[in-house]
Design a protein around this motif. Structure first.
Motif, PDB file in Angstrom:
ATOM      1  N   ALA A 180       0.850  -1.193   0.000  1.00 28.34           N
ATOM      2  CA  ALA A 180       0.000   0.000   0.000  1.00 28.34           C
ATOM      3  C   ALA A 180       0.882   1.237   0.000  1.00 28.34           C
ATOM      4  O   ALA A 180       1.977   1.235   0.529  1.00 28.34           O
ATOM      5  CB  ALA A 180      -0.901   0.003   1.230  1.00 28.34           C
ATOM      6  N   ILE A 181       0.376   2.298  -0.629  1.00 28.92           N
ATOM      7  CA  ILE A 181       1.110   3.554  -0.663  1.00 28.92           C
ATOM      8  C   ILE A 181       1.233   4.100   0.756  1.00 28.92           C
ATOM      9  O   ILE A 181       0.262   4.192   1.491  1.00 28.92           O
ATOM     10  CB  ILE A 181       0.379   4.574  -1.543  1.00 28.92           C
ATOM     11  N   GLU A 203       2.738   7.981  -8.054  1.00 30.13           N
ATOM     12  CA  GLU A 203       1.891   6.791  -8.161  1.00 30.13           C
ATOM     13  C   GLU A 203       1.647   6.541  -9.642  1.00 30.13           C
ATOM     14  O   GLU A 203       0.948   7.315 -10.300  1.00 30.13           O
ATOM     15  CB  GLU A 203       0.541   7.042  -7.490  1.00 30.13           C
ATOM     16  N   PRO A 204       2.219   5.495 -10.244  1.00 32.61           N
ATOM     17  CA  PRO A 204       2.099   5.307 -11.692  1.00 32.61           C
ATOM     18  C   PRO A 204       0.655   5.188 -12.186  1.00 32.61           C
ATOM     19  O   PRO A 204       0.319   5.721 -13.242  1.00 32.61           O
ATOM     20  CB  PRO A 204       2.878   4.007 -11.952  1.00 32.61           C
ATOM     21  N   ASP A 205      -0.198   4.508 -11.428  1.00 33.67           N
ATOM     22  CA  ASP A 205      -1.567   4.273 -11.901  1.00 33.67           C
ATOM     23  C   ASP A 205      -2.422   5.533 -11.891  1.00 33.67           C
ATOM     24  O   ASP A 205      -3.267   5.731 -12.767  1.00 33.67           O
ATOM     25  CB  ASP A 205      -2.240   3.188 -11.066  1.00 33.67           C
ATOM     26  N   TYR A 229       4.235  18.167  -0.675  1.00 36.27           N
ATOM     27  CA  TYR A 229       3.258  18.829  -1.529  1.00 36.27           C
ATOM     28  C   TYR A 229       2.588  17.794  -2.419  1.00 36.27           C
ATOM     29  O   TYR A 229       3.237  16.852  -2.882  1.00 36.27           O
ATOM     30  CB  TYR A 229       3.923  19.908  -2.385  1.00 36.27           C
ATOM     31  N   HIS A 230       1.284  17.970  -2.682  1.00 29.91           N
ATOM     32  CA  HIS A 230       0.513  17.029  -3.491  1.00 29.91           C
ATOM     33  C   HIS A 230       0.167  17.653  -4.836  1.00 29.91           C
ATOM     34  O   HIS A 230       0.044  18.873  -4.961  1.00 29.91           O
ATOM     35  CB  HIS A 230      -0.793  16.649  -2.802  1.00 29.91           C
ATOM     36  N   GLY A 231      -0.061  16.798  -5.805  1.00 28.94           N
ATOM     37  CA  GLY A 231      -0.529  17.266  -7.098  1.00 28.94           C
ATOM     38  C   GLY A 231      -0.710  16.087  -8.030  1.00 28.94           C
ATOM     39  O   GLY A 231      -0.655  14.923  -7.610  1.00 28.94           O
ATOM     40  N   THR A 232      -0.931  16.382  -9.298  1.00 30.85           N
ATOM     41  CA  THR A 232      -1.076  15.353 -10.327  1.00 30.85           C
ATOM     42  C   THR A 232      -0.095  15.652 -11.453  1.00 30.85           C
ATOM     43  O   THR A 232      -0.056  16.787 -11.957  1.00 30.85           O
ATOM     44  CB  THR A 232      -2.513  15.315 -10.878  1.00 30.85           C
ATOM     45  N   MET A 274      12.843  11.689  -9.942  1.00 28.20           N
ATOM     46  CA  MET A 274      11.502  11.102  -9.939  1.00 28.20           C
ATOM     47  C   MET A 274      11.607   9.635  -9.543  1.00 28.20           C
ATOM     48  O   MET A 274      12.431   8.895 -10.086  1.00 28.20           O
ATOM     49  CB  MET A 274      10.851  11.200 -11.319  1.00 28.20           C
ATOM     50  N   ILE A 275      10.756   9.214  -8.598  1.00 27.67           N
ATOM     51  CA  ILE A 275      10.802   7.846  -8.091  1.00 27.67           C
ATOM     52  C   ILE A 275       9.388   7.318  -7.969  1.00 27.67           C
ATOM     53  O   ILE A 275       8.522   7.950  -7.354  1.00 27.67           O
ATOM     54  CB  ILE A 275      11.509   7.783  -6.716  1.00 27.67           C
TER      55      ILE A 275
END
Length: 431
Positions: free
Chosen positions: A20-21, A57-59, A82-85, A106-107
């Motif tokens: 799980a993330i 998160e790749p998906d 920080y969050h985003g898409t 990037m990981i």
């Protein structure tokens, strides 16, 4: 044409990955650990490698960043992240990239649960972010000779000799195995013209990154030996070596050099250094011809009969596979998509070289001025990296083309598909 490469590399067995993330706090703690290690081990490159990191998160393309981007478009969290898409135009991979006004590592997440594996991955990508500053510009090379029987055989013999050098109980025994490893390497370079140069390019780029990951992974000496031994053994089961061999060779040579010759060896090289020649000098081997001769006579000590037999069987099967792919992408009608300013992400563990034509990538994602190409059933990258070839489209619309295992999303009405009347092939071109 400007090219950006993103190697989609999965280093870790699935058993090591979290199911799980992790929450923000967990990712923040992982970053704090990495930051501390990078600071404490800054003497490896005489610089602190820590910097901007994007967890992806790749998906879902959801991102967690340790810094804000220039337009403050990310949402701050209580953990300091920080969050985003991530935009669709940006390829996802374990890599370094420039985005949002910053240069990031990037990981992909989830991260390995094991601390050493996790640090290895993070530090590998942080090196890629810093490598231009360290005077190792990003580079790219094809090593299709490592898909041939003799190329694979002599690489596997080299790796077996390195594995025995790791297990050696004395400096003299280690030197014997290292000399044979270098002998097998020199032999391979004699068989394939230019192989010394093309291998060196990838080893400078990916080998040094993985050596950095190893040395900043928090493993003790014995854990490093066990890790390298396991990797060398499992790597030889890979379908192809052409893009992934450097993750094995340079970490081992570097570890052995730091152990028996010069702990600071990596700070004495640059992007022009011939690593084979450097390691020869580091261990005092001044007669390369003698090493080649000795490796011939000692090849049975490293399983030559078994390895050669396995590679002969693979070569027979591979000839049929490559013949079918030449028919699919060269002889049969196909669709060529030229590059203008492309970025790619792919898995380096399943590539299939086609002599004189390029390399087939079973899974690849390409972004360019024309849009996004997603491939799940093979595409042929040209030798010069100036175009990619897929099968003929089955569905053609103004904004979308689809074929067998591929989709091209066009983001502009400035491109059209034309037919070459002579060859009956299709080509994407500007109006």
């Amino acid at each position: 044409m400007r090219v950006k490469l993103a190697f989609l590399v999965i280093f870790w067995p699935a058993a090591l990955l979290s199911q799980a993330i992790g929450p923000d706090n967990q990712l923040a703690s992982y970053l704090a650990d990495a930051r501390q290690v990078a600071y404490e081990k800054s003497n490896l490159w005489d610089t602190d490698l820590y910097g901007p990191v994007l967890f992806i998160e790749p998906d879902t393309r959801k991102l967690y960043a340790n810094e804000q981007i220039v337009n403050n478009a990310l949402t701050a969290s209580g953990s300091g992240l920080y969050h985003g898409t991530l935009p669709d135009s940006v390829n996802i991979a374990n890599t370094a990239l420039k985005w949002g006004g910053k240069h990031w590592a990037m990981i992909m997440i989830p991260l390995p649960q094991n601390r050493s594996e996790r640090l290895n991955l993070i530090m590998h990508e942080l090196f890629h972010r810093a490598q231009e500053k360290l005077h190792f510009p990003l580079s790219n090379s094809d090593n299709n000779h490592l898909d041939k029987k003799d190329g694979r055989t002599y690489l596997r013999l080299e790796l077996e000799a390195l594995r025995q050098a790791l297990a050696a109980k004395s400096i003299n025994d280690a030197r014997k195995h290292i000399s044979n490893a270098l002998g097998f390497r020199l032999n391979r370079h004699q068989l394939y013209s230019g192989a010394d140069s093309t291998e060196n390019i990838l080893e400078i780029n990916e080998g040094l990154a993985e050596y950095t990951g190893l040395m900043l992974s928090g493993r003790n000496h014995q854990e490093m030996v066990q890790h390298l031994d396991k990797n060398l053994t499992e790597f030889q089961k890979n379908k192809t070596f052409v893009r992934s061999f450097a993750y094995q060779t340079i970490p081992v040579y570097g570890f052995l050099t730091s152990l028996y010759s010069d702990r600071s060896w990596n700070k004495k090289i640059d992007s022009k250094t011939n690593l084979t020649g450097y390691f020869l000098r580091a261990f005092g081997f001044d007669d390369p011809a003698l090493l080649v001769k000795q490796s011939y006579s000692r090849s049975s000590d490293y399983g030559y009969q078994r390895i050669s037999g396995e590679e002969a069987s693979r070569d027979e099967v591979n000839r049929k596979i490559t013949e079918d792919l030449v028919t699919k992408f060269i002889r049969a009608p196909h669709f060529d998509i030229p590059f203008e300013m492309m970025s790619v992400s792919f898995d380096p563990g399943n590539l299939i070289p086609l002599d004189g034509h390029g390399t087939v990538y079973p899974n690849i994602r390409v972004t360019d001025n024309w849009g996004i190409l997603t491939v799940n059933n093979g595409a042929l990258m040209s030798t010069g990296w100036d175009k990619i070839t897929v099968t003929m489209p089955l569905v053609v619309r103004l904004d979308r083309l689809e074929g067998d295992g591929w989709t091209l999303e066009l983001n502009s009405d400035q491109y059209i598909v034309i037919r070459d009347e002579l060859t009956n092939h299709l080509k994407l071109t500007r109006k």
